[in-house]
Scaffold this motif. Structure first.
Motif, PDB file in Angstrom:
ATOM      1  N   SER A   1       0.820  -1.211   0.000  1.00  0.00           N
ATOM      2  CA  SER A   1       0.000   0.000   0.000  1.00  0.00           C
ATOM      3  C   SER A   1       0.859   1.268   0.000  1.00  0.00           C
ATOM      4  O   SER A   1       0.405   2.316  -0.426  1.00  0.00           O
ATOM      5  N   ASP A   2       2.097   1.172   0.506  1.00  0.00           N
ATOM      6  CA  ASP A   2       2.980   2.339   0.560  1.00  0.00           C
ATOM      7  C   ASP A   2       4.355   1.904   0.062  1.00  0.00           C
ATOM      8  O   ASP A   2       5.162   1.378   0.825  1.00  0.00           O
ATOM      9  N   ILE A   3       4.630   2.143  -1.199  1.00  0.00           N
ATOM     10  CA  ILE A   3       5.874   1.681  -1.810  1.00  0.00           C
ATOM     11  C   ILE A   3       7.090   2.392  -1.224  1.00  0.00           C
ATOM     12  O   ILE A   3       8.144   1.799  -1.044  1.00  0.00           O
ATOM     13  N   THR A   4       6.964   3.680  -0.919  1.00  0.00           N
ATOM     14  CA  THR A   4       8.080   4.455  -0.384  1.00  0.00           C
ATOM     15  C   THR A   4       7.724   4.978   1.002  1.00  0.00           C
ATOM     16  O   THR A   4       7.352   6.132   1.168  1.00  0.00           O
ATOM     17  N   PRO A   5       7.862   4.163   2.045  1.00  0.00           N
ATOM     18  CA  PRO A   5       7.458   4.612   3.379  1.00  0.00           C
ATOM     19  C   PRO A   5       8.390   5.670   3.956  1.00  0.00           C
ATOM     20  O   PRO A   5       8.010   6.393   4.860  1.00  0.00           O
ATOM     21  N   GLU A   6       9.617   5.783   3.426  1.00  0.00           N
ATOM     22  CA  GLU A   6      10.533   6.787   3.973  1.00  0.00           C
ATOM     23  C   GLU A   6      10.191   8.198   3.509  1.00  0.00           C
ATOM     24  O   GLU A   6      10.681   9.164   4.073  1.00  0.00           O
ATOM     25  N   LEU A   7       9.371   8.329   2.479  1.00  0.00           N
ATOM     26  CA  LEU A   7       8.973   9.647   2.000  1.00  0.00           C
ATOM     27  C   LEU A   7       7.646  10.031   2.644  1.00  0.00           C
ATOM     28  O   LEU A   7       6.616   9.442   2.373  1.00  0.00           O
ATOM     29  N   GLY A   8       7.687  11.025   3.525  1.00  0.00           N
ATOM     30  CA  GLY A   8       6.466  11.467   4.179  1.00  0.00           C
ATOM     31  C   GLY A   8       5.688  12.436   3.333  1.00  0.00           C
ATOM     32  O   GLY A   8       4.486  12.596   3.488  1.00  0.00           O
ATOM     33  N   HIS A   9       6.370  13.119   2.435  1.00  0.00           N
ATOM     34  CA  HIS A   9       5.738  14.109   1.572  1.00  0.00           C
ATOM     35  C   HIS A   9       6.121  13.789   0.132  1.00  0.00           C
ATOM     36  O   HIS A   9       6.909  12.905  -0.128  1.00  0.00           O
ATOM     37  N   GLN A  10       5.616  14.542  -0.772  1.00  0.00           N
ATOM     38  CA  GLN A  10       5.899  14.272  -2.176  1.00  0.00           C
ATOM     39  C   GLN A  10       7.328  14.705  -2.489  1.00  0.00           C
ATOM     40  O   GLN A  10       7.627  15.884  -2.623  1.00  0.00           O
ATOM     41  N   GLY A  11       8.218  13.768  -2.581  1.00  0.00           N
ATOM     42  CA  GLY A  11       9.602  14.054  -2.937  1.00  0.00           C
ATOM     43  C   GLY A  11      10.492  14.462  -1.786  1.00  0.00           C
ATOM     44  O   GLY A  11      11.653  14.776  -1.991  1.00  0.00           O
ATOM     45  N   LEU A  12       9.987  14.482  -0.549  1.00  0.00           N
ATOM     46  CA  LEU A  12      10.800  14.869   0.606  1.00  0.00           C
ATOM     47  C   LEU A  12      10.745  13.780   1.667  1.00  0.00           C
ATOM     48  O   LEU A  12       9.696  13.184   1.897  1.00  0.00           O
ATOM     49  N   SER A  13      11.883  13.542   2.326  1.00  0.00           N
ATOM     50  CA  SER A  13      11.865  12.647   3.471  1.00  0.00           C
ATOM     51  C   SER A  13      11.316  13.411   4.676  1.00  0.00           C
ATOM     52  O   SER A  13      11.151  14.638   4.632  1.00  0.00           O
ATOM     53  N   ASP A  14      11.049  12.705   5.752  1.00  0.00           N
ATOM     54  CA  ASP A  14      10.520  13.366   6.949  1.00  0.00           C
ATOM     55  C   ASP A  14      11.515  14.378   7.508  1.00  0.00           C
ATOM     56  O   ASP A  14      11.135  15.453   7.958  1.00  0.00           O
ATOM     57  N   GLN A  15      12.800  14.029   7.480  1.00  0.00           N
ATOM     58  CA  GLN A  15      13.814  14.943   7.992  1.00  0.00           C
ATOM     59  C   GLN A  15      13.888  16.208   7.135  1.00  0.00           C
ATOM     60  O   GLN A  15      13.982  17.316   7.669  1.00  0.00           O
ATOM     61  N   GLN A  16      13.825  16.075   5.832  1.00  0.00           N
ATOM     62  CA  GLN A  16      13.851  17.248   4.958  1.00  0.00           C
ATOM     63  C   GLN A  16      12.606  18.104   5.158  1.00  0.00           C
ATOM     64  O   GLN A  16      12.690  19.342   5.161  1.00  0.00           O
ATOM     65  N   ALA A  17      11.457  17.478   5.361  1.00  0.00           N
ATOM     66  CA  ALA A  17      10.226  18.234   5.586  1.00  0.00           C
ATOM     67  C   ALA A  17      10.290  18.985   6.907  1.00  0.00           C
ATOM     68  O   ALA A  17       9.864  20.144   6.994  1.00  0.00           O
ATOM     69  N   ARG A  18      10.823  18.346   7.961  1.00  0.00           N
ATOM     70  CA  ARG A  18      10.967  19.036   9.263  1.00  0.00           C
ATOM     71  C   ARG A  18      11.947  20.198   9.145  1.00  0.00           C
ATOM     72  O   ARG A  18      11.732  21.266   9.726  1.00  0.00           O
ATOM     73  N   TYR A  19      13.048  20.012   8.395  1.00  0.00           N
ATOM     74  CA  TYR A  19      14.026  21.074   8.214  1.00  0.00           C
ATOM     75  C   TYR A  19      13.404  22.256   7.477  1.00  0.00           C
ATOM     76  O   TYR A  19      13.586  23.407   7.874  1.00  0.00           O
ATOM     77  N   ARG A  20      12.643  21.975   6.423  1.00  0.00           N
ATOM     78  CA  ARG A  20      11.983  23.050   5.670  1.00  0.00           C
ATOM     79  C   ARG A  20      10.964  23.775   6.552  1.00  0.00           C
ATOM     80  O   ARG A  20      10.855  24.998   6.524  1.00  0.00           O
ATOM     81  N   GLU A  21      10.233  23.018   7.366  1.00  0.00           N
ATOM     82  CA  GLU A  21       9.253  23.635   8.264  1.00  0.00           C
ATOM     83  C   GLU A  21       9.950  24.505   9.303  1.00  0.00           C
ATOM     84  O   GLU A  21       9.461  25.592   9.642  1.00  0.00           O
ATOM     85  N   ALA A  22      11.103  24.069   9.823  1.00  0.00           N
ATOM     86  CA  ALA A  22      11.841  24.860  10.799  1.00  0.00           C
ATOM     87  C   ALA A  22      12.317  26.170  10.182  1.00  0.00           C
ATOM     88  O   ALA A  22      12.284  27.222  10.835  1.00  0.00           O
TER      89      ALA A  22
END
Length: 88
Positions: A35-56
């Motif tokens: 059901s989730d081929i890329t579980p490490e990607l939390g957003h479209q094209g971003l990992s969770d760490q990259q998304a948190r960094y962008r949000e910060a």
């Protein structure tokens, strides 16, 4: 006086809702990965760490802008007109 049918119908509805319960089906790892081929990607094209960094970065930018707005509102960005000398 209440009719017995009017008491039986709500009782049957309550029994139907209570007997439904939760599903006991276990999800296997293959089904979860399918059901989730890329579980490490939390957003479209971003990992969770990259998304948190962008949000910060965005939050930091917004807080700095808010601090600048408040200093302009309280006239902290201008020298005082009450003294004859320039105030650092």
């Amino acid at each position: 006086m209440l009719r017995p049918v009017s008491l039986i119908v709500p009782a049957l509805v309550a029994v139907a809702f209570l007997s439904a319960g939760c599903s006991s089906k276990r999800v296997t790892l293959d089904e979860a990965m399918g059901s989730d081929i890329t579980p490490e990607l939390g957003h479209q094209g971003l990992s969770d760490q990259q998304a948190r960094y962008r949000e910060a970065i965005v939050v930091d930018h917004n807080l700095r802008a808010m601090r600048d707005d408040l200093s302009r509102f309280w006239f902290f960005d201008q020298p005082s007109r009450l003294t004859p000398r320039a105030v650092p």
